[in-house]
Design a protein around this motif. Structure first.
Motif, PDB file in Angstrom:
ATOM      1  N   TRP A 136      24.793 -12.844 -17.640  1.00 45.78           N
ATOM      2  CA  TRP A 136      23.797 -13.864 -18.008  1.00 45.78           C
ATOM      3  C   TRP A 136      23.158 -13.565 -19.352  1.00 45.78           C
ATOM      4  CZ3 TRP A 136      24.447 -18.207 -16.017  1.00 45.78           C
ATOM      5  CH2 TRP A 136      24.976 -18.328 -14.716  1.00 45.78           C
ATOM      6  N   SER A 147      23.451 -16.072 -22.533  1.00 46.12           N
ATOM      7  CA  SER A 147      22.299 -16.712 -23.179  1.00 46.12           C
ATOM      8  C   SER A 147      22.154 -16.221 -24.625  1.00 46.12           C
ATOM      9  CB  SER A 147      21.014 -16.456 -22.383  1.00 46.12           C
ATOM     10  OG  SER A 147      20.876 -15.080 -22.161  1.00 46.12           O
ATOM     11  N   GLY A 176      29.557 -13.858 -22.042  1.00 44.07           N
ATOM     12  CA  GLY A 176      28.980 -13.302 -20.813  1.00 44.07           C
ATOM     13  C   GLY A 176      29.947 -12.326 -20.161  1.00 44.07           C
TER      14      GLY A 176
END
Lengths: 262, 488
Positions: free
Chosen positions: B19, B23, B44
């Motif tokens: 994650w 991001s 990721g």
């Protein structure tokens, strides 16, 4: 539908279709075909893809029987005898009405064994020299003898595409059928092989009655005496080839042969 | 801290890494995802792999090395007095005398490997709190060593936990910092996937190799006791070796020819059932059956292949064998209750779906144009099948038969239950015979010492069986392959 089968003339109808309808399951592929096929003529079946010309061809020796969902109505006769009569032996019918397919399909056997396959099945000969004679005569008729006479024991699948197709024609001829059906016999071949086969068809006419399906209109014009034009499951018109190509009566025929659709 | 907790932590960090990497990638793209080299999920995965993979590899190595290393450390840490005291309690007089000699000489290698194992078992039991398995006198002597052992183990566990956590977090932070629109995350991930696939296929290959090697090594031990010539060509099989020199009736003869002949006999009977039935049903299904029948019958036939062989086994012994015996006695034949015929027939039924399914495939691979060509010449269906389709499909059918034979000679459960144990050379299927697989099962069932010729002979039999089926499979696959090339 134009009624065109009852053409004036003294020629004898070798085969005749009357109201031939073919169904694949629920779908109707042919809507009632009436046509005569005369002795020792070449009849060309032309028309756009999916119009039913191959389907009709396959009803003439009941090759459609091998398709589970296929059903044929109407009447097709060979020398006046109904070929869909339940009493008729389909094996004998196919011996009298031979077939040459779109793609050359020699058996994976020697050239010799390819030719004698049919005669052996039907007991046309018993002695070795009789079979040899059949092989030589059939290959000569198919114009292949000089090319393969020294290698009859080699596999038929080793020949070139055009030679394979002539071998298939020789194989069909070897059974001495009365009618030969050809389903786009040149579509998988190059122009030279095609020219070879076309010449051959013209020669075969002396001994056999021939029905040929073709997509190539020049081919139809070159090899056939009469032409039948199919469209969407209907026989639109049938007549002398010259007539069809120069002076078609139906505008659908005209549209197709002038290349407006198809 | 157990290893499973450590692994869970690594997986968690890996997930967090996914994650964070994702991001971060979205953030550095400045809202234009298309400007990234790869889509965000690849960033990721890239971070997740670098957070998780090195730590997991470390855990694997550690699991492999934990016990050998700690035990070596514990043994090295034992003082001479402890060893002497333990020896006095546990060793038989002769060994103890040797130990005392070595102690007096001041040598470093005091204990033999077996003695070390015994000592370690004592230490491990004490450390695990299972002192009831340990001689109470030894308990006091080894208590310090056991405590040392426990401390080392827990130290190792904790250090593993700490090191892998550092490794995972470090990998996560480092790769996250490397994320930029130019980072080729997709290529990196693809490389790891590629490596993973290679590792998985290597596992299968090395397992096979390991099995073959273990068969080979044990067989070599067997052939050190029994000559290969006697094993391969001897005609007397009686693997009961004598425990005492004066024991009667346990000569220990290892001539395997009766087993080979029995295997062959049953395989022949099985193929005489499976060959015709399988091939003819394949011909029916592919050439004659209407589509509806084919779609029902084929799956039903394949259910046969899903029946556990042990079920076939009791079908053979409870149903088929009595019927054969009764019919035989009506005809005045003497049929043994465990007949090769019963086992072979049932085994044949078992491999019918095998033959029919493979033959069906190769028959269907014969081009439709050949069928049309033959039918168009006025051949009947059966003439077409006999003269065009079967010759064209023959190599594939031969391949199917060879694979079926290799199933038949490797099959165990049916013959264990129905074929019997009598090792004799006969071609009469009404007699009881025994097979290679039956004998292997019989030799290894129950408590066995693994260094007697009797037990080791199972490995030699297994080796022969392995080479026989391997040879059949290789030939079959070559034949099938050659056939495929012809139409493609």
């Amino acid at each position: 539908m134009t009624k065109t089968s009852g053409e004036a003339g003294t020629k004898r109808a070798k085969m005749a279709g009357r109201g031939v309808k073919v169904f694949y399951g629920e779908k109707r592929a042919l809507h009632g075909i009436d046509v005569d096929i005369y002795q020792n003529e070449v009849l060309a079946l032309i028309g756009p893809s999916g119009c039913g010309k191959s389907t009709f061809l396959r009803t003439l020796n009941r090759m459609n029987d091998t398709i589970d969902i296929c059903r044929v109505e109407g009447k097709i006769t060979l020398d006046g005898q109904d070929i869909y009569d339940p009493k008729l032996d389909v094996v004998q019918l196919r011996a009298r009405v031979g077939m040459v397919f779109q793609k050359p399909n020699p058996f994976p056997k020697s050239i010799y064994d390819n030719i004698v396959y049919g005669p052996k099945l039907h007991g046309l000969a018993t002695r070795k020299d009789e079979f040899d004679a059949i092989v030589e005569q059939s290959l000569k008729r198919a114009g292949l003898w000089t090319e393969v006479k020294d290698r009859l024991n080699e596999p038929g699948t080793g020949l070139s595409g055009g030679q394979q197709q002539r071998l298939c024609i020789a194989r069909a001829v070897a059974v001495s059928p009365e009618v030969i059906l050809m389903d786009e016999p040149c579509s998988a071949l190059d122009p030279i092989a095609t020219a070879h086969i076309e010449e051959l068809i013209d020669e075969l006419r002396a001994n056999f009655t021939i029905v040929i399906v073709t997509h190539n209109m020049q081919q139809a014009a070159r090899v056939s005496q009469r032409t039948a034009f199919f469209h969407l499951g209907d026989l639109v018109e049938v007549g002398a080839t010259e007539e069809i190509f120069t002076n078609p009566r139906d505008e659908r025929t005209q549209g197709y042969i002038t290349g407006r659709y198809g | 801290m157990s290893a499973s907790v450590t692994v869970a932590l690594i997986l968690l960090l890996s997930l967090i890494g996914f994650w964070m990497g994702r991001s971060r990638a979205v953030a550095v793209s400045g809202g234009r995802i298309a400007s990234l080299h790869s889509v965000p999920n690849y960033y990721g995965s890239f971070v997740a792999i670098w957070a998780g993979l090195p730590a997991l590899v470390l855990v694997l190595f550690w699991l492999a090395l934990k016990f050998p290393v700690t035990e070596a450390l514990v043994l090295a840490g034992l003082d001479v007095d402890t060893i002497r005291a333990w020896g006095q309690q546990m060793l038989p007089p002769q060994d103890l005398a040797q130990l005392m000699e070595r102690l007096a000489a001041g040598g470093s290698d005091l204990l033999s490997d077996n003695q070390k194992q015994l000592l370690l078992i004592n230490i491990r039991n004490i450390a695990a709190g299972q002192s009831q398995y340990v001689n109470p006198d030894v308990l006091g002597i080894l208590k310090p060593a056991a405590a040392h052992y426990s401390t080392l183990l827990s130290l190792a566990n904790w250090s593993l936990f700490a090191i892998s956590a550092v490794l995972a977090v470090g990998g996560l932070v480092y790769t996250r910092a490397r994320i930029s629109p130019d980072l080729r995350a997709r290529n990196g991930v693809e490389k790891v996937v590629n490596a993973l696939l290679i590792v998985c296929s290597l596992i299968a290959i090395f397992t096979t190799l390991g099995i073959v090697l273990s068969l080979l090594f044990e067989s070599v031990r067997f052939f050190a006791r029994v000559s290969p010539v006697e094993f391969l060509f001897g005609t007397h099989w009686s693997p009961q070796t004598a425990l005492r020199a004066d024991q009667a009736g346990s000569s220990g003869a290892f001539g395997a020819v009766p087993l080979f002949s029995g295997t062959l006999l049953i395989a022949v009977v099985a193929m005489m059932v499976a060959g015709p039935v399988g091939l003819l049903s394949a011909i029916y299904l592919s050439e004659y059956a209407p589509r509806g029948v084919r779609n029902t019958v084929k799956p039903v036939l394949e259910i046969l292949a899903g029946i556990p062989t042990v079920v076939y086994g009791f079908f053979a012994i409870l149903t088929v064998a009595p019927v054969i015996r009764d019919v035989g006695s009506l005809l005045g034949l003497s049929v043994s209750s465990n007949s090769a015929l019963a086992a072979g027939v049932v085994m044949g039924v078992m491999i019918v779906p095998f033959v029919s399914s493979l033959s069906d495939d190769v028959i269907n691979a014969v081009p439709q144009s050949l069928r049309d060509g033959s039918l168009g010449l006025g051949a009947t269906r059966s003439e077409t099948v006999r003269q065009v389709i079967l010759p064209a499909a023959l190599p594939g059918i031969v391949g199917a038969f060879l694979l079926a034979i290799s199933r038949a000679i490797g099959e165990t459960m049916i013959v264990v239950m129905a074929a019997g144990m009598a090792a004799k050379i006969t071609a009469n299927p009404l007699e009881a015979v025994t097979t290679v697989t039956v004998q292997i099962a019989a030799l290894l069932v129950g408590d066995q010492e693994f260094d007697s010729a009797k037990t080791l002979s199972a490995f030699a039999l297994g080796l022969v069986l392995f080479f026989a089926t391997l040879l059949l499979n290789v030939v079959a696959l070559r034949v099938v392959q050659k056939y495929r090339e012809k139409y493609d």
